[in-house]
Design a protein around this motif. Structure first.
Motif, PDB file in Angstrom:
ATOM      1  N   VAL A  66      -5.637  -0.129  -1.580  1.00 39.95           N
ATOM      2  CA  VAL A  66      -5.782   0.015  -3.177  1.00 39.95           C
ATOM      3  C   VAL A  66      -4.086   0.187  -3.562  1.00 39.95           C
ATOM      4  O   VAL A  66      -3.247   0.748  -2.935  1.00 39.95           O
ATOM      5  CB  VAL A  66      -6.444   1.419  -3.198  1.00 39.95           C
ATOM      6  CG1 VAL A  66      -6.153   1.982  -4.834  1.00 39.95           C
ATOM      7  CG2 VAL A  66      -7.914   1.305  -2.815  1.00 39.95           C
ATOM      8  N   LEU A  67      -3.911  -0.305  -4.510  1.00 41.59           N
ATOM      9  CA  LEU A  67      -2.312  -0.613  -5.154  1.00 41.59           C
ATOM     10  C   LEU A  67      -2.404   0.309  -6.602  1.00 41.59           C
ATOM     11  O   LEU A  67      -3.069   0.060  -7.418  1.00 41.59           O
ATOM     12  CB  LEU A  67      -2.327  -2.032  -5.646  1.00 41.59           C
ATOM     13  CG  LEU A  67      -0.647  -2.390  -5.967  1.00 41.59           C
ATOM     14  CD1 LEU A  67       0.265  -2.174  -5.238  1.00 41.59           C
ATOM     15  CD2 LEU A  67      -0.828  -4.008  -6.371  1.00 41.59           C
TER      16      LEU A  67
ATOM     17  N   LEU B 216      -3.421   3.425   0.635  1.00 37.53           N
ATOM     18  CA  LEU B 216      -2.912   3.535  -0.731  1.00 37.53           C
ATOM     19  C   LEU B 216      -1.282   3.029  -0.727  1.00 37.53           C
ATOM     20  O   LEU B 216      -0.442   3.722  -0.265  1.00 37.53           O
ATOM     21  CB  LEU B 216      -2.853   4.823  -1.292  1.00 37.53           C
ATOM     22  CG  LEU B 216      -2.235   5.022  -2.971  1.00 37.53           C
ATOM     23  CD1 LEU B 216      -3.273   4.052  -3.798  1.00 37.53           C
ATOM     24  CD2 LEU B 216      -2.566   6.510  -3.324  1.00 37.53           C
ATOM     25  N   ARG B 217      -1.135   1.939  -1.516  1.00 38.35           N
ATOM     26  CA  ARG B 217       0.342   1.577  -1.750  1.00 38.35           C
ATOM     27  C   ARG B 217       0.757   1.967  -3.115  1.00 38.35           C
ATOM     28  O   ARG B 217      -0.058   1.374  -4.238  1.00 38.35           O
ATOM     29  CB  ARG B 217       0.165  -0.293  -1.499  1.00 38.35           C
ATOM     30  CG  ARG B 217       1.690  -0.661  -1.739  1.00 38.35           C
ATOM     31  CD  ARG B 217       1.670  -2.068  -1.275  1.00 38.35           C
ATOM     32  NE  ARG B 217       3.121  -2.365  -1.525  1.00 38.35           N
ATOM     33  CZ  ARG B 217       3.516  -3.740  -1.508  1.00 38.35           C
ATOM     34  NH1 ARG B 217       2.884  -4.760  -1.203  1.00 38.35           N
ATOM     35  NH2 ARG B 217       4.888  -4.195  -1.446  1.00 38.35           N
ATOM     36  N   VAL B 218       1.597   2.529  -3.213  1.00 39.19           N
ATOM     37  CA  VAL B 218       2.161   2.968  -4.634  1.00 39.19           C
ATOM     38  C   VAL B 218       3.682   2.255  -4.835  1.00 39.19           C
ATOM     39  O   VAL B 218       4.472   2.014  -4.283  1.00 39.19           O
ATOM     40  CB  VAL B 218       2.505   4.555  -4.866  1.00 39.19           C
ATOM     41  CG1 VAL B 218       2.922   4.988  -6.025  1.00 39.19           C
ATOM     42  CG2 VAL B 218       1.384   5.159  -4.104  1.00 39.19           C
ATOM     43  N   VAL B 219       3.743   1.481  -5.886  1.00 42.91           N
ATOM     44  CA  VAL B 219       4.622   0.793  -6.293  1.00 42.91           C
ATOM     45  C   VAL B 219       5.491   1.362  -7.747  1.00 42.91           C
ATOM     46  O   VAL B 219       4.799   1.524  -8.794  1.00 42.91           O
ATOM     47  CB  VAL B 219       4.303  -0.873  -6.344  1.00 42.91           C
ATOM     48  CG1 VAL B 219       5.398  -1.722  -7.115  1.00 42.91           C
ATOM     49  CG2 VAL B 219       3.750  -1.312  -5.125  1.00 42.91           C
ATOM     50  N   HIS B 220       6.601   1.315  -7.496  1.00 44.39           N
ATOM     51  CA  HIS B 220       7.551   1.601  -8.752  1.00 44.39           C
ATOM     52  C   HIS B 220       8.492   0.373  -8.871  1.00 44.39           C
ATOM     53  O   HIS B 220       9.226   0.252  -7.938  1.00 44.39           O
ATOM     54  CB  HIS B 220       8.238   2.970  -8.534  1.00 44.39           C
ATOM     55  CG  HIS B 220       9.184   3.408  -9.746  1.00 44.39           C
ATOM     56  ND1 HIS B 220       8.568   3.489 -11.167  1.00 44.39           N
ATOM     57  CD2 HIS B 220      10.423   3.352  -9.708  1.00 44.39           C
ATOM     58  CE1 HIS B 220       9.979   3.451 -11.811  1.00 44.39           C
ATOM     59  NE2 HIS B 220      10.895   3.359 -11.157  1.00 44.39           N
TER      60      HIS B 220
ATOM     61  N   GLU C  18      -3.561   7.043   4.165  1.00 40.25           N
ATOM     62  CA  GLU C  18      -2.353   6.765   4.509  1.00 40.25           C
ATOM     63  C   GLU C  18      -1.687   6.117   3.117  1.00 40.25           C
ATOM     64  O   GLU C  18      -2.248   5.384   2.388  1.00 40.25           O
ATOM     65  CB  GLU C  18      -2.378   5.396   5.441  1.00 40.25           C
ATOM     66  CG  GLU C  18      -0.967   5.008   5.935  1.00 40.25           C
ATOM     67  CD  GLU C  18      -1.020   4.031   6.765  1.00 40.25           C
ATOM     68  OE1 GLU C  18      -0.018   3.256   7.118  1.00 40.25           O
ATOM     69  OE2 GLU C  18      -2.265   3.429   7.313  1.00 40.25           O
ATOM     70  N   VAL C  19      -0.286   6.624   2.768  1.00 47.58           N
ATOM     71  CA  VAL C  19       0.403   6.121   1.683  1.00 47.58           C
ATOM     72  C   VAL C  19       1.516   5.248   1.873  1.00 47.58           C
ATOM     73  O   VAL C  19       2.322   5.820   2.689  1.00 47.58           O
ATOM     74  CB  VAL C  19       0.489   7.296   0.908  1.00 47.58           C
ATOM     75  CG1 VAL C  19       1.389   7.244  -0.441  1.00 47.58           C
ATOM     76  CG2 VAL C  19      -0.598   8.396   0.449  1.00 47.58           C
TER      77      VAL C  19
END
Length: 303
Positions: free
Chosen positions: A165-166, A193-197, A243-244
Motif C-alpha cells: 500500500v503506497l 506500507l510504503r510512505v513517500v515524501h 511493516e513500514v
C-alpha cells in the motif's frame, strides 16, 4: 447498522472492475456491499414523465451484470439490495457517499481527459466527497493486488503476499485521517506500507534572511527522512504488525508516486475539504495520479 462500501456501476468495464474491487474491500472491512446505478432522465429527453422502460432496463441490466460478476469473483461478500437512483450523477453519488464507509468508482485514467464520465463525474465526486473515494481502472483484478508467485505467474494470494500500500504524504500538511486510512488498508490485507515524501530544493529567490541555502542534497534528504520518521512514529506504535518503508525522493510528488504505484496494490493521497464544496478542485498531484497511476487510487478528505 454498519455503513456499506458503495460501488457505482454503469455497465462499463471500469464500473465492473470497481464493483469487484469494492467487493474485496467490503470483505476486508467486514462491511456490506451496495451496488448503485444512477440514471438521468434528462439525457433521454424525458423532462417530466416517470422513468420509462427504456431508461430502467439498462440500469437493471448493469446492476444484474455487476451482481453476477461480484458473486462469482467474491462469493464471501455480503451483498445488499442494488439501487437505482435518479441523477444528475455527481449529485447522486455525493448523496450516496454521505452514508458510505467508502465509495468506489470506475476510472478511465488518461483517456478520461476526453471522457465526460471521468471529467464531470468521477473527478467531480472526488473533489467534493465527504468520505474517501477509490478510483479503479478497467481490467483491475484480484491478482493485481498480489506479488507474483515464485514462478513469475499471477497469483490471487494463496502463498503470496500483497503488493505494498503506497501513501503519498506532504510533510508540510500531513493529516491523521489520511495516514490512518493508509495504515488500516495495509493492516487489513496485510501488506507493507510504503510512505513517500517528495521534496524539491528551494530556489535562491525563495530564500529569506537567515535561511541556509548552501546545504547539499544529501543533507536535505537526511533532514526530510528524520522528519518523516518522526511523523510516523506514533502510527508505527499503533500498528506494530505493519511493516513500514519510509522513502524520501527529490523531485515532483506526482512523478514519484506514479513510478511507485506501478508496484503497489493501492495508492492513498489526501484532499483538503473546502469551506465552499461547490468548488471542484482536487489539486495537481491528485489530478496527475488519478490519470496516470497504475493501481487503484484512494482519495481521503481531511480538514
Amino acid at each position: 447498522m454498519l455503513s456499506p462500501v458503495i460501488a457505482g456501476v454503469d455497465g462499463s468495464a471500469e464500473g465492473l472492475a470497481a464493483a469487484e474491487w469494492a467487493a474485496r474491500e467490503a470483505v476486508r472491512r467486514n462491511r456490506p456491499l451496495h451496488l448503485l446505478h444512477v440514471w438521468d432522465r434528462h439525457s433521454h429527453g424525458h423532462h417530466s414523465t416517470p422513468a420509462s422502460t427504456a431508461q430502467r432496463y439498462p440500469a437493471r441490466r448493469a446492476l444484474r451484470e455487476a451482481e453476477d460478476r461480484v458473486r462469482r469473483a467474491c462469493p464471501g461478500v455480503r451483498l445488499g439490495a442494488a439501487e437505482q437512483v435518479e441523477g444528475p450523477a455527481t449529485a447522486a453519488l455525493l448523496r450516496a457517499a454521505e452514508r458510505a464507509e467508502l465509495l468506489v468508482l470506475g476510472s478511465r485514467g488518461l483517456t478520461g481527459l476526453a471522457a465526460p464520465l471521468v471529467g464531470s463525474v468521477a473527478l467531480g465526486v472526488v473533489a467534493r466527497s465527504p468520505r474517501p473515494v477509490v478510483l479503479v481502472r478497467k481490467g483491475e483484478q484480484a491478482e493485481d493486488e498480489h506479488v507474483l508467485a515464485d514462478d513469475g505467474t499471477p497469483s490471487t494470494g494463496t502463498g503470496t503476499g500483497y503488493r505494498d500500500v503506497l501513501l503519498g504524504i506532504d510533510l508540510a500538511d500531513a493529516r491523521d485521517e489520511v495516514i490512518e486510512f493508509a495504515f488500516e488498508e495495509a493492516a487489513s490485507r496485510p501488506a507493507r506500507l510504503r510512505v513517500v515524501h517528495a521534496w524539491q530544493p528551494p530556489s535562491a529567490l525563495g530564500l529569506g534572511p537567515g535561511d541556509i541555502g548552501l546545504a547539499g542534497d544529501p543533507a536535505r534528504a537526511e533532514e526530510w527522512q528524520q522528519i518523516l520518521s518522526a511523523a510516523l512514529k506514533v502510527w508505527r506504535d499503533k500498528y506494530p504488525q505493519t511493516e513500514v518503508l519510509e522513502t524520501v525522493v527529490k523531485g515532483r510528488a506526482s512523478s514519484a508516486l506514479v513510478r511507485a504505484a506501478s508496484a503497489a496494490s493501492l495508492l492513498v493521497v489526501g484532499r483538503r475539504l473546502r469551506e465552499r464544496p461547490t468548488l471542484a478542485h482536487i489539486g495537481p498531484v491528485t489530478h496527475a495520479v488519478a490519470h496516470h497511476a497504475g493501481c487503484p487510487l484512494a482519495v481521503v478528505p481531511h480538514r
